[in-house]
Design a protein around this motif. Sequence first.
Motif, PDB file in Angstrom:
ATOM      1  N   ARG A  55     -66.731 -14.324  59.113  1.00 25.82           N
ATOM      2  CA  ARG A  55     -65.807 -13.841  60.355  1.00 25.82           C
ATOM      3  C   ARG A  55     -65.268 -12.452  60.002  1.00 25.82           C
ATOM      4  O   ARG A  55     -65.308 -11.574  60.811  1.00 25.82           O
ATOM      5  CB  ARG A  55     -64.588 -14.830  60.547  1.00 25.82           C
ATOM      6  CG  ARG A  55     -63.901 -14.590  61.604  1.00 25.82           C
ATOM      7  CD  ARG A  55     -62.759 -15.929  61.729  1.00 25.82           C
ATOM      8  NE  ARG A  55     -61.880 -15.453  63.006  1.00 25.82           N
ATOM      9  CZ  ARG A  55     -60.822 -14.871  62.779  1.00 25.82           C
ATOM     10  NH1 ARG A  55     -60.416 -14.566  61.375  1.00 25.82           N
ATOM     11  NH2 ARG A  55     -59.986 -14.819  63.598  1.00 25.82           N
ATOM     12  N   LYS A  58     -68.278  -9.741  60.385  1.00 26.82           N
ATOM     13  CA  LYS A  58     -68.627  -9.657  61.969  1.00 26.82           C
ATOM     14  C   LYS A  58     -67.574  -8.876  62.397  1.00 26.82           C
ATOM     15  O   LYS A  58     -67.763  -8.037  63.199  1.00 26.82           O
ATOM     16  CB  LYS A  58     -68.580 -11.040  62.505  1.00 26.82           C
ATOM     17  CG  LYS A  58     -69.172 -10.959  63.955  1.00 26.82           C
ATOM     18  CD  LYS A  58     -69.209 -12.407  64.414  1.00 26.82           C
ATOM     19  CE  LYS A  58     -69.738 -12.251  66.029  1.00 26.82           C
ATOM     20  NZ  LYS A  58     -69.368 -13.414  66.886  1.00 26.82           N
ATOM     21  N   LYS A  59     -66.126  -9.150  62.305  1.00 28.94           N
ATOM     22  CA  LYS A  59     -65.222  -8.325  62.939  1.00 28.94           C
ATOM     23  C   LYS A  59     -65.338  -6.976  62.311  1.00 28.94           C
ATOM     24  O   LYS A  59     -65.142  -5.850  63.133  1.00 28.94           O
ATOM     25  CB  LYS A  59     -63.686  -8.618  62.752  1.00 28.94           C
ATOM     26  CG  LYS A  59     -63.493  -9.923  63.394  1.00 28.94           C
ATOM     27  CD  LYS A  59     -61.995 -10.397  63.154  1.00 28.94           C
ATOM     28  CE  LYS A  59     -61.278 -10.541  64.268  1.00 28.94           C
ATOM     29  NZ  LYS A  59     -59.820 -10.840  64.002  1.00 28.94           N
ATOM     30  N   VAL A  61     -67.889  -5.076  61.370  1.00 24.82           N
ATOM     31  CA  VAL A  61     -69.157  -4.767  62.216  1.00 24.82           C
ATOM     32  C   VAL A  61     -68.979  -4.234  63.444  1.00 24.82           C
ATOM     33  O   VAL A  61     -69.063  -3.225  63.766  1.00 24.82           O
ATOM     34  CB  VAL A  61     -70.386  -5.513  61.876  1.00 24.82           C
ATOM     35  CG1 VAL A  61     -71.387  -5.231  62.843  1.00 24.82           C
ATOM     36  CG2 VAL A  61     -70.925  -5.521  60.447  1.00 24.82           C
ATOM     37  N   GLU A  62     -68.130  -5.218  63.987  1.00 22.62           N
ATOM     38  CA  GLU A  62     -67.852  -5.053  65.597  1.00 22.62           C
ATOM     39  C   GLU A  62     -66.815  -3.913  65.697  1.00 22.62           C
ATOM     40  O   GLU A  62     -67.213  -3.035  66.788  1.00 22.62           O
ATOM     41  CB  GLU A  62     -67.385  -6.208  66.135  1.00 22.62           C
ATOM     42  CG  GLU A  62     -68.289  -7.412  66.588  1.00 22.62           C
ATOM     43  CD  GLU A  62     -67.694  -8.733  66.651  1.00 22.62           C
ATOM     44  OE1 GLU A  62     -66.402  -8.947  66.902  1.00 22.62           O
ATOM     45  OE2 GLU A  62     -68.432  -9.551  67.067  1.00 22.62           O
ATOM     46  N   LYS A  63     -66.064  -3.788  64.874  1.00 18.67           N
ATOM     47  CA  LYS A  63     -64.991  -2.654  65.060  1.00 18.67           C
ATOM     48  C   LYS A  63     -65.816  -1.223  64.709  1.00 18.67           C
ATOM     49  O   LYS A  63     -65.351  -0.287  65.148  1.00 18.67           O
ATOM     50  CB  LYS A  63     -63.857  -2.921  63.892  1.00 18.67           C
ATOM     51  CG  LYS A  63     -62.591  -1.798  64.104  1.00 18.67           C
ATOM     52  CD  LYS A  63     -61.517  -2.030  63.069  1.00 18.67           C
ATOM     53  CE  LYS A  63     -60.542  -1.196  63.292  1.00 18.67           C
ATOM     54  NZ  LYS A  63     -59.425  -1.447  62.438  1.00 18.67           N
ATOM     55  N   ILE A  65     -68.800  -0.440  65.147  1.00 17.62           N
ATOM     56  CA  ILE A  65     -69.671  -0.234  66.703  1.00 17.62           C
ATOM     57  C   ILE A  65     -68.612   0.206  67.408  1.00 17.62           C
ATOM     58  O   ILE A  65     -69.353   1.274  68.129  1.00 17.62           O
ATOM     59  CB  ILE A  65     -70.377  -1.459  66.837  1.00 17.62           C
ATOM     60  CG1 ILE A  65     -71.746  -1.898  65.824  1.00 17.62           C
ATOM     61  CG2 ILE A  65     -71.073  -1.359  68.301  1.00 17.62           C
ATOM     62  CD1 ILE A  65     -72.086  -3.136  66.230  1.00 17.62           C
ATOM     63  N   GLN A  66     -67.686  -0.228  67.743  1.00 16.01           N
ATOM     64  CA  GLN A  66     -66.808   0.094  68.746  1.00 16.01           C
ATOM     65  C   GLN A  66     -66.313   1.596  68.477  1.00 16.01           C
ATOM     66  O   GLN A  66     -66.168   2.400  69.387  1.00 16.01           O
ATOM     67  CB  GLN A  66     -65.670  -0.731  68.917  1.00 16.01           C
ATOM     68  CG  GLN A  66     -64.778  -0.281  70.115  1.00 16.01           C
ATOM     69  CD  GLN A  66     -65.038  -0.362  71.288  1.00 16.01           C
ATOM     70  OE1 GLN A  66     -66.138  -1.039  71.770  1.00 16.01           O
ATOM     71  NE2 GLN A  66     -64.719   0.509  72.378  1.00 16.01           N
ATOM     72  N   GLN A  67     -65.942   1.935  67.145  1.00 21.88           N
ATOM     73  CA  GLN A  67     -65.088   3.288  66.802  1.00 21.88           C
ATOM     74  C   GLN A  67     -66.513   4.136  66.865  1.00 21.88           C
ATOM     75  O   GLN A  67     -66.057   5.430  67.446  1.00 21.88           O
ATOM     76  CB  GLN A  67     -64.699   2.980  65.365  1.00 21.88           C
ATOM     77  CG  GLN A  67     -63.403   2.618  65.407  1.00 21.88           C
ATOM     78  CD  GLN A  67     -62.877   2.244  63.965  1.00 21.88           C
ATOM     79  OE1 GLN A  67     -63.650   2.489  62.990  1.00 21.88           O
ATOM     80  NE2 GLN A  67     -61.692   1.693  63.638  1.00 21.88           N
TER      81      GLN A  67
END
Length: 132
Positions: A55, A58-59, A61-63, A65-67
């Motif tokens: 978890r 994943k968070k 990686v997502e953060k 990508i967003q940045q």
Amino acid sequence: MLDILQASVTTEEKRKTLLRAEIFAGLYFEEKIIEQIFREVETMLNIEESAGYQRIFKKGVEKGIQQGMEKGMEKGRQETLRESVLKLLHKKFKKIPRPYVDKIKSLDEYALGLILDNIFEINTLSDLEEYL
């Protein structure tokens, strides 16, 4: 380490405890120290398989990508502004001295926006200097 392996709790509970300890350690210790302390235990318990680790990973990686997307869009906006400023100034003055072009290329988004907003009031290169 042997005490950890022989503790009378499930492997999943050991993983959860290790993950919590590592999170709290991150608030106080440097990454290098945490890495030294937890590396061997993480390997023994296959911490990467735990739901909590997955978890958090994943968070992260997502953060990331967003940045990255936000940074890319900001850079694209700034580059578009820079190109627009240079194009309009070339149309207006025909030739812009290289030092001016270099300064314009180093301006941030705000300064480039000011030039665009005031392009009709900039009638000479000395007027342009006020924005550089």
